[in-house]
Design an enzyme around this catalytic site. Structure first.
Site, PDB file in Angstrom:
ATOM      1  N   SER A 142     -19.839 -73.840  -9.675  1.00 36.46           N
ATOM      2  CA  SER A 142     -19.786 -75.050  -8.844  1.00 36.46           C
ATOM      3  C   SER A 142     -19.652 -74.642  -7.384  1.00 36.46           C
ATOM      4  O   SER A 142     -19.135 -73.564  -7.085  1.00 36.46           O
ATOM      5  CB  SER A 142     -18.574 -75.900  -9.242  1.00 36.46           C
ATOM      6  N   TYR A 155      -9.505 -76.401 -10.687  1.00 44.06           N
ATOM      7  CA  TYR A 155     -10.960 -76.373 -10.946  1.00 44.06           C
ATOM      8  C   TYR A 155     -11.632 -75.318 -10.070  1.00 44.06           C
ATOM      9  O   TYR A 155     -12.431 -74.508 -10.561  1.00 44.06           O
ATOM     10  CB  TYR A 155     -11.541 -77.761 -10.664  1.00 44.06           C
TER      11      TYR A 155
HETATM   12  P1  NDP Z   1     -20.371 -83.697 -18.617  1.00 45.43           P
HETATM   13  O1  NDP Z   1     -18.995 -84.255 -18.719  1.00 45.43           O
HETATM   14  O2  NDP Z   1     -21.522 -84.638 -18.572  1.00 45.43           O
HETATM   15  O3  NDP Z   1     -20.624 -82.609 -19.765  1.00 45.43           O
HETATM   16  C1  NDP Z   1     -19.659 -81.712 -20.158  1.00 45.43           C
HETATM   17  C2  NDP Z   1     -20.153 -81.027 -21.417  1.00 45.43           C
HETATM   18  O4  NDP Z   1     -19.175 -80.059 -21.830  1.00 45.43           O
HETATM   19  C3  NDP Z   1     -20.350 -81.992 -22.558  1.00 45.43           C
HETATM   20  O5  NDP Z   1     -21.513 -81.637 -23.270  1.00 45.43           O
HETATM   21  C4  NDP Z   1     -19.118 -81.775 -23.431  1.00 45.43           C
HETATM   22  O6  NDP Z   1     -19.447 -82.035 -24.770  1.00 45.43           O
HETATM   23  C5  NDP Z   1     -18.848 -80.295 -23.204  1.00 45.43           C
HETATM   24  N1  NDP Z   1     -17.460 -79.963 -23.480  1.00 45.43           N
HETATM   25  C6  NDP Z   1     -16.358 -80.429 -22.825  1.00 45.43           C
HETATM   26  N2  NDP Z   1     -15.260 -79.946 -23.405  1.00 45.43           N
HETATM   27  C7  NDP Z   1     -15.666 -79.167 -24.445  1.00 45.43           C
HETATM   28  C8  NDP Z   1     -14.995 -78.410 -25.436  1.00 45.43           C
HETATM   29  N3  NDP Z   1     -13.657 -78.361 -25.481  1.00 45.43           N
HETATM   30  N4  NDP Z   1     -15.726 -77.747 -26.354  1.00 45.43           N
HETATM   31  C9  NDP Z   1     -17.070 -77.809 -26.327  1.00 45.43           C
HETATM   32  N5  NDP Z   1     -17.768 -78.490 -25.413  1.00 45.43           N
HETATM   33  C10 NDP Z   1     -17.068 -79.169 -24.484  1.00 45.43           C
HETATM   34  O7  NDP Z   1     -20.321 -82.803 -17.289  1.00 45.43           O
HETATM   35  P2  NDP Z   1     -21.415 -82.015 -16.431  1.00 45.43           P
HETATM   36  O8  NDP Z   1     -22.739 -82.006 -17.063  1.00 45.43           O
HETATM   37  O9  NDP Z   1     -21.267 -82.506 -15.054  1.00 45.43           O
HETATM   38  O10 NDP Z   1     -20.755 -80.557 -16.467  1.00 45.43           O
HETATM   39  C11 NDP Z   1     -21.407 -79.400 -16.961  1.00 45.43           C
HETATM   40  C12 NDP Z   1     -20.946 -78.218 -16.139  1.00 45.43           C
HETATM   41  O11 NDP Z   1     -21.361 -78.374 -14.784  1.00 45.43           O
HETATM   42  C13 NDP Z   1     -19.435 -78.038 -16.099  1.00 45.43           C
HETATM   43  O12 NDP Z   1     -19.112 -76.662 -16.238  1.00 45.43           O
HETATM   44  C14 NDP Z   1     -19.065 -78.535 -14.700  1.00 45.43           C
HETATM   45  O13 NDP Z   1     -17.882 -77.946 -14.218  1.00 45.43           O
HETATM   46  C15 NDP Z   1     -20.291 -78.092 -13.928  1.00 45.43           C
HETATM   47  N6  NDP Z   1     -20.515 -78.784 -12.653  1.00 45.43           N
HETATM   48  C16 NDP Z   1     -20.589 -80.142 -12.603  1.00 45.43           C
HETATM   49  C17 NDP Z   1     -20.786 -80.781 -11.384  1.00 45.43           C
HETATM   50  C18 NDP Z   1     -20.817 -82.254 -11.271  1.00 45.43           C
HETATM   51  O14 NDP Z   1     -20.721 -82.767 -10.134  1.00 45.43           O
HETATM   52  N7  NDP Z   1     -20.968 -83.011 -12.355  1.00 45.43           N
HETATM   53  C19 NDP Z   1     -20.943 -80.006 -10.151  1.00 45.43           C
HETATM   54  C20 NDP Z   1     -20.882 -78.577 -10.324  1.00 45.43           C
HETATM   55  C21 NDP Z   1     -20.680 -78.006 -11.534  1.00 45.43           C
HETATM   56  P3  NDP Z   1     -18.509 -82.713 -25.896  1.00 45.43           P
HETATM   57  O15 NDP Z   1     -17.735 -83.805 -25.235  1.00 45.43           O
HETATM   58  O16 NDP Z   1     -19.502 -83.156 -26.923  1.00 45.43           O
HETATM   59  O17 NDP Z   1     -17.653 -81.593 -26.394  1.00 45.43           O
END
Ligand code: NDP
Length: 241
Positions: A142, A155
């Site tokens: 990020s 974070y």
């Molecule tokens: P979402 O909340 O849309 O997606 C998060 C994903 O992670 C989901 O598929 C969720 O699936 C999975 N997840 C969460 N906890 C667990 C767990 N304990 N075990 C397995 N899977 C897990 O978020 P984003 O798409 O935004 O985030 C994806 C990545 O991008 C993250 O690492 C985030 O930090 C990073 N990011 C996001 C930004 C933003 O502004 N959105 C900016 C920069 C980086 P499920 O609930 O099915 O387990």
């Protein structure tokens, strides 16, 4: 693409946001995908959409927060699905609180999911990549890794640690034909902003879309083997929101 050239990817956090968009972009590029997250129901919908464009997509429910078991679980998935050419470590959680208001338990939750689970997923795949002398690992960090923001301490630390992990791994594994990319997006309009651990009120219309980030991940994955993107910072053109 011939069967011999068929690539396989494992994408964590593929049920939503950036991971889901990456799964669909990979599918359109003809890459078979193993989809990992907790929600089988959501993953199954993504897999159905991917299979619709003609690739193999399989669903694996793993709670990556249970870090002790992750390496073994990921290794078992690769064993069942087939050798993984591209690992996208995308699953992660957002978390907002000033450091002085961050309980140890929350700190550990963020570090466990955002760094330790990535270490464990990588170690589940690395021996097979080494044995084949090839592989691409893409870690979704990020902009918060580069530019810490007040209220995002745990974070930011987790994502800065993920960059250090990516850089070290890249140097250690280069000789084994494995390349490692860290992607640092600015704000992306995903469900992360609606989760209970995030309290922020940004203008989501100016954010990047998951599909834009997915295109960058696909680009890094499909580069010829003699090239590697070490780090990619992808920002909304409106800047930090
Ligand atoms: P979402 O909340 O849309 O997606 C998060 C994903 O992670 C989901 O598929 C969720 O699936 C999975 N997840 C969460 N906890 C667990 C767990 N304990 N075990 C397995 N899977 C897990 O978020 P984003 O798409 O935004 O985030 C994806 C990545 O991008 C993250 O690492 C985030 O930090 C990073 N990011 C996001 C930004 C933003 O502004 N959105 C900016 C920069 C980086 P499920 O609930 O099915 O387990």
């Amino acid at each position: 693409m011939s069967v011999e050239q068929k690539r396989r990817a494992l994408i964590t956090g593929a049920s939503s946001g950036i991971g889901k968009a990456t799964a669909l972009a990979f599918a359109k590029a003809g890459i078979d995908i193993a989809l990992v997250s907790r929600s089988v129901e959501k993953l199954t919908a993504v897999a159905a959409a991917a299979e619709h464009v003609g690739v193999t997509a399989k669903v694996y429910a793993v709670d990556l927060a249970c870090v002790d078991r992750v390496q073994e679980q990921i290794q078992a998935i690769a064993h069942e699905f087939g050798d993984i050419d591209i690992l996208v470590n995308n699953a992660g959680m957002g978390y907002t609180a000033n450091l002085s208001d961050t309980p140890l338990h929350d700190w550990q939750r963020v570090i466990d999911l955002n760094i330790t689970s990535v270490f464990q997923c990588t170690m589940g795949i690395l021996p097979a990549m080494r044995a084949r002398g090839t592989g691409t690992i893409i870690n979704v960090a990020s902009i918060a890794a580069k530019q810490p923001f007040p209220g995002w301490g745990a974070y930011s630390v987790s994502k800065a640690g993920l960059i250090a992990l990516s850089q070290t791994l890249a140097q250690e594994e280069r000789a084994h034909g494995i390349r490692v990319t860290a992607i640092c997006p600015g704000a992306v309009n995903t469900e992360l902003w609606d989760t209970e651990t995030v309290n922020a009120d940004f203008n989501r219309s100016n954010m990047l879309t998951p599909a834009i980030v997915a295109q960058s991940i696909l680009h890094a994955a499909l580069l010829p083997p003699q090239a590697a993107i070490d780090e990619l910072i992808l920002m909304p053109s409106a800047g930090v929101l």
